[in-house]
Design an enzyme around this catalytic site. Structure first.
Site, short mmCIF file in Angstrom:
data_model
loop_
_atom_site.label_atom_id
_atom_site.label_comp_id
_atom_site.label_asym_id
_atom_site.label_seq_id
_atom_site.Cartn_x
_atom_site.Cartn_y
_atom_site.Cartn_z
N TRP A 160 0.81 -1.22 0.00
CA TRP A 160 0.00 0.00 0.00
C TRP A 160 0.84 1.27 0.00
O TRP A 160 0.32 2.34 -0.27
CB TRP A 160 -0.94 0.02 1.22
CG TRP A 160 -0.20 -0.22 2.51
CD1 TRP A 160 -0.07 -1.43 3.15
CD2 TRP A 160 0.55 0.72 3.28
NE1 TRP A 160 0.72 -1.28 4.27
CE2 TRP A 160 1.11 0.04 4.38
CE3 TRP A 160 0.80 2.10 3.15
CZ2 TRP A 160 1.91 0.66 5.33
CZ3 TRP A 160 1.60 2.71 4.11
CH2 TRP A 160 2.14 2.00 5.18
N ASN A 161 2.14 1.18 0.33
CA ASN A 161 2.85 2.44 0.61
C ASN A 161 3.22 3.21 -0.67
O ASN A 161 3.31 4.43 -0.63
CB ASN A 161 4.05 2.22 1.54
CG ASN A 161 5.08 1.26 0.99
OD1 ASN A 161 4.83 0.55 0.03
ND2 ASN A 161 6.25 1.25 1.60
N ARG A 169 6.41 -0.73 -11.66
CA ARG A 169 7.76 -1.31 -11.63
C ARG A 169 7.71 -2.79 -12.02
O ARG A 169 8.71 -3.37 -12.42
CB ARG A 169 8.32 -1.13 -10.22
CG ARG A 169 9.79 -1.27 -10.09
CD ARG A 169 10.31 -0.69 -8.79
NE ARG A 169 10.10 -1.59 -7.67
CZ ARG A 169 10.60 -1.37 -6.43
NH1 ARG A 169 11.29 -0.28 -6.20
NH2 ARG A 169 10.39 -2.22 -5.47
N GLY A 238 6.55 -6.37 -0.59
CA GLY A 238 5.83 -6.30 0.67
C GLY A 238 6.74 -6.69 1.81
O GLY A 238 7.97 -6.60 1.70
N GLU A 260 10.81 -8.19 -3.33
CA GLU A 260 11.26 -6.87 -2.83
C GLU A 260 10.66 -6.74 -1.44
O GLU A 260 9.46 -6.47 -1.30
CB GLU A 260 10.75 -5.76 -3.76
CG GLU A 260 11.30 -5.81 -5.17
CD GLU A 260 12.77 -5.43 -5.24
OE1 GLU A 260 13.32 -4.91 -4.25
OE2 GLU A 260 13.37 -5.68 -6.30
N CYS A 294 10.16 1.28 2.52
CA CYS A 294 11.15 0.22 2.78
C CYS A 294 12.55 0.82 2.82
O CYS A 294 13.45 0.27 3.42
CB CYS A 294 11.06 -0.83 1.68
SG CYS A 294 11.19 -0.12 0.04
N GLU A 468 14.65 -4.77 -9.58
CA GLU A 468 13.61 -4.18 -10.44
C GLU A 468 14.13 -2.86 -11.00
O GLU A 468 14.81 -2.12 -10.30
CB GLU A 468 12.34 -3.94 -9.62
CG GLU A 468 11.63 -5.24 -9.26
CD GLU A 468 10.26 -5.02 -8.63
OE1 GLU A 468 10.09 -4.05 -7.89
OE2 GLU A 468 9.37 -5.86 -8.88
P1 NAD Z 1 2.40 -6.92 3.37
O1 NAD Z 1 3.46 -7.95 3.23
O2 NAD Z 1 1.50 -7.01 4.54
O3 NAD Z 1 1.45 -6.94 2.10
C1 NAD Z 1 1.96 -6.80 0.80
C2 NAD Z 1 0.95 -7.39 -0.18
O4 NAD Z 1 0.86 -8.79 0.06
C3 NAD Z 1 -0.45 -6.82 -0.05
O5 NAD Z 1 -1.02 -6.73 -1.34
C4 NAD Z 1 -1.17 -7.89 0.75
O6 NAD Z 1 -2.55 -7.95 0.51
C5 NAD Z 1 -0.50 -9.14 0.23
N1 NAD Z 1 -0.56 -10.28 1.15
C6 NAD Z 1 -0.59 -10.26 2.50
N2 NAD Z 1 -0.63 -11.52 2.96
C7 NAD Z 1 -0.62 -12.35 1.89
C8 NAD Z 1 -0.62 -13.77 1.73
N3 NAD Z 1 -0.66 -14.59 2.77
N4 NAD Z 1 -0.59 -14.27 0.47
C9 NAD Z 1 -0.53 -13.44 -0.58
N5 NAD Z 1 -0.52 -12.09 -0.50
C10 NAD Z 1 -0.55 -11.56 0.74
O7 NAD Z 1 3.14 -5.52 3.30
P2 NAD Z 1 2.49 -4.07 3.36
O8 NAD Z 1 2.16 -3.77 4.78
O9 NAD Z 1 1.46 -3.89 2.32
O10 NAD Z 1 3.74 -3.17 2.90
C11 NAD Z 1 4.75 -2.77 3.75
C12 NAD Z 1 5.95 -3.69 3.61
O11 NAD Z 1 6.39 -3.71 2.26
C13 NAD Z 1 7.13 -3.19 4.42
O12 NAD Z 1 7.77 -4.28 5.02
C14 NAD Z 1 8.03 -2.54 3.36
O13 NAD Z 1 9.38 -2.48 3.71
C15 NAD Z 1 7.79 -3.45 2.19
N6 NAD Z 1 8.13 -2.78 0.94
C16 NAD Z 1 9.24 -3.19 0.26
C17 NAD Z 1 9.61 -2.54 -0.91
C18 NAD Z 1 10.83 -2.96 -1.68
O14 NAD Z 1 10.94 -2.55 -2.83
N7 NAD Z 1 11.75 -3.73 -1.12
C19 NAD Z 1 8.83 -1.48 -1.39
C20 NAD Z 1 7.70 -1.09 -0.68
C21 NAD Z 1 7.35 -1.77 0.49
#
Ligand code: NAD
Length: 487
Positions: A160-161, A169, A238, A260, A294, A468
């Protein structure tokens, strides 16, 4: 000028709310509410896919794959180029949608739409440069031909962020490579992705080439898609926690993955740094997205001789930031994404202060509606504080002092994460030495933002797999095939 309530309603009403499957907008049995984190109020409802409804998106992607792979690179390039232009032309509308569903200030949302569009521009340029090879076998009796083909239907999952840029990307290189996809945006922020799908449709994307599935039940709906042999790739952005679950699921069919994941970035300021530049960098690395990135500077290490000056200047700058609804003029500190985020940040700050950290600014969330937390500066944060080992994901600068280069490298690397690090020094040799010693996929040397569509973005250790963007971003969606030709 701030948007009026009518502007806000018009922006939300412009977004389709069904599932985007096979080029059609489809209703589902259930729907879910999308809320405005600055008020807690509901903006609209969108489709909430169950397993069968999500599976129809894989059917569409699998059906479209052969014809999409056969489109010319130039055709795919031009679809991306047109979508890039629409995104830029419609930046204000898209930014408002993003601010309403996610909370980031409008200026930042406009910046994200541009950043998102730039991935389409970059990959429109890469689509026509998929290369191969031709070489004689060492024995001279054969020729090796190397070609690169699309991996196939890809599942793309985004957080979501950065609700639009994390999508482009992945979608950009998938389209450039000739892969069809099913994209699942985060539950908090589906609208930016739905608006993007409508733009891709207008840009001439063939039916089924990109499908959007919104759902509140990802842990039920995603595994059947992963286990289906027609799916060939998972690209996830995520948390590390969810990334690990998905990696285990992908092992079942040996699916190709790009991950990522989370970060825990150290931000290191040496005593020979240009302190004003370091302050600018820290403000960017800390406050981008209200600290919910992140890449956020999670641990700020300052060398003792300049620590007092750095803390004073950073506290002054952080103290000037206006907090409020992201749609209002001059706001920098918008709301966090949800109530639990406030609870988490509050807990991390109180844990740190109990262990000896001092509050130089902020530290207490305001009363009232919306999920707000003020710009906060903590000093003397001990290494044992919980916030040094977990993503703060809020506007809290956690500062700690160090004495030697070896000490700070050891402390910076003492984490399972390795996404990005930041280093401020005017000494080139020291800068390069420290950049090489840091365990991270990316380093900002005298620079507080590393994200750029033309650069390879990604982490080491538990921050992920693959890169990416950049010249290699398209490789994540291509398979190499070698043809041996007997002469
Ligand atoms: P999250 O892992 O909770 O969710 C990410 C996505 O995964 C969402 O679309 C969510 O609905 C989905 N999801 C959740 N549980 C799932 C499951 N069991 N099976 C399949 N899909 C599932 O993360 P968030 O709270 O949305 O985002 C924040 C996190 O993302 C932070 O840890 C941040 O560091 C990371 N992030 C990383 C990058 C990067 O490029 N490395 C970029 C942005 C955010």
């Amino acid at each position: 000028m701030s948007p009026t309530p009518q502007d806000e309603r018009d922006a939300i009403a412009s977004v389709p709310t069904g599932l985007f499957v096979g080029g059609q907008w489809r209703e589902t049995e259930k729907s879910f509410a999308v809320d405005d984190p600055s008020t807690g109020g509901t903006l609209c409802h969108v489709a909430d896919a169950n397993i069968d409804e999500a599976m129809s998106a894989l059917d569409a992607a699998a059906k479209a794959q052969p014809s999409f792979a056969a489109t010319s690179p130039r055709e795919r390039s031009e679809i991306l180029r047109r979508a890039y232009e629409f995104l830029i032309e419609e930046r204000d509308r898209l930014a408002l949608i993003m601010t309403l569903e996610m909370g980031k200030p409008l200026a930042e949302a406009r910046g994200e739409v541009t950043y998102a569009a730039e991935f389409f521009r970059w990959f429109s340029e890469e689509a026509v440069r998929i290369d191969g090879g031709y070489m004689p076998a060492p024995a001279g009796n054969a020729r090796f031909l190397v070609t690169r083909q699309p991996v196939g239907p890809s599942i793309l999952i985004t957080p979501w962020n950065f609700p639009m840029a994390m999508g482009t990307r992945k979608i950009g290189p998938a389209i450039a490579a000739g892969c069809t996809s099913i994209i699942k945006p985060a539950e908090y922020t589906p609208l930016s992705m739905l608006a993007l799908a409508e733009i891709l449709q207008r840009a001439g994307l063939p039916d089924g080439a990109v499908n959007v599935v919104t759902t509140t039940r990802p842990s039920e709906v995603i595994p059947p898609l992963i286990y289906d042999p027609r799916s060939r790739k998972l690209s996830f952005t995520g948390s590390t926690e969810v990334g690990k679950i998905l990696l285990e699921q992908c092992a079942k069919t040996v699916m190709r993955t790009s991950m990522e994941l989370g970060g825990n970035a150290p931000f290191i300021v040496f005593d020979d740094a240009d302190i004003d530049e370091a302050i600018n960098g820290a403000m960017a690395a800390k406050m981008r997205n209200i600290g919910q990135a992140c890449t956020a500077a999670n641990r700020i290490y300052v060398q003792r001789p300049v620590a007092e000056e750095f803390v004073r200047k950073l506290t002054e700058r952080m103290g000037e930031l206006k907090m409020g609804r992201g749609t209002e003029d001059g706001i920098v500190v918008g709301p966090l994404i949800e109530k639990e985020a406030i609870d988490k940040v509050t807990h991390l700050v109180s844990d740190a202060t109990q262990r000896g950290a001092k509050v130089a600014l902020g530290g207490t969330p305001p009363e009232g509606s919306g999920y707000f937390y003020p710009a906060t500066v903590l000093t003397d944060v001990p290494d044992e504080a919980e916030m040094t080992s977990t993503e703060i994901f809020g506007p809290v600068a956690a500062i700690s002092v160090f004495d030697t280069e070896d000490e700070v490298i050891g402390r910076a690397n003492n984490t399972p994460y390795g996404l990005v690090s930041y280093v401020y020094t005017e000494n080139l040799r020291r800068g390069l030495r420290v950049c090489e010693a840091l365990e991270a996929g990316m380093v900002g040397l005298n620079q507080g933002i590393v994200s750029n569509p033309a650069a390879p973005f990604g982490g080491v250790k538990e921050s992920g797999l693959g890169r990416e963007g950049g010249f290699t971003g398209i490789d994540e969606f291509l398979e190499m095939k070698y043809v041996g030709v007997q002469m």
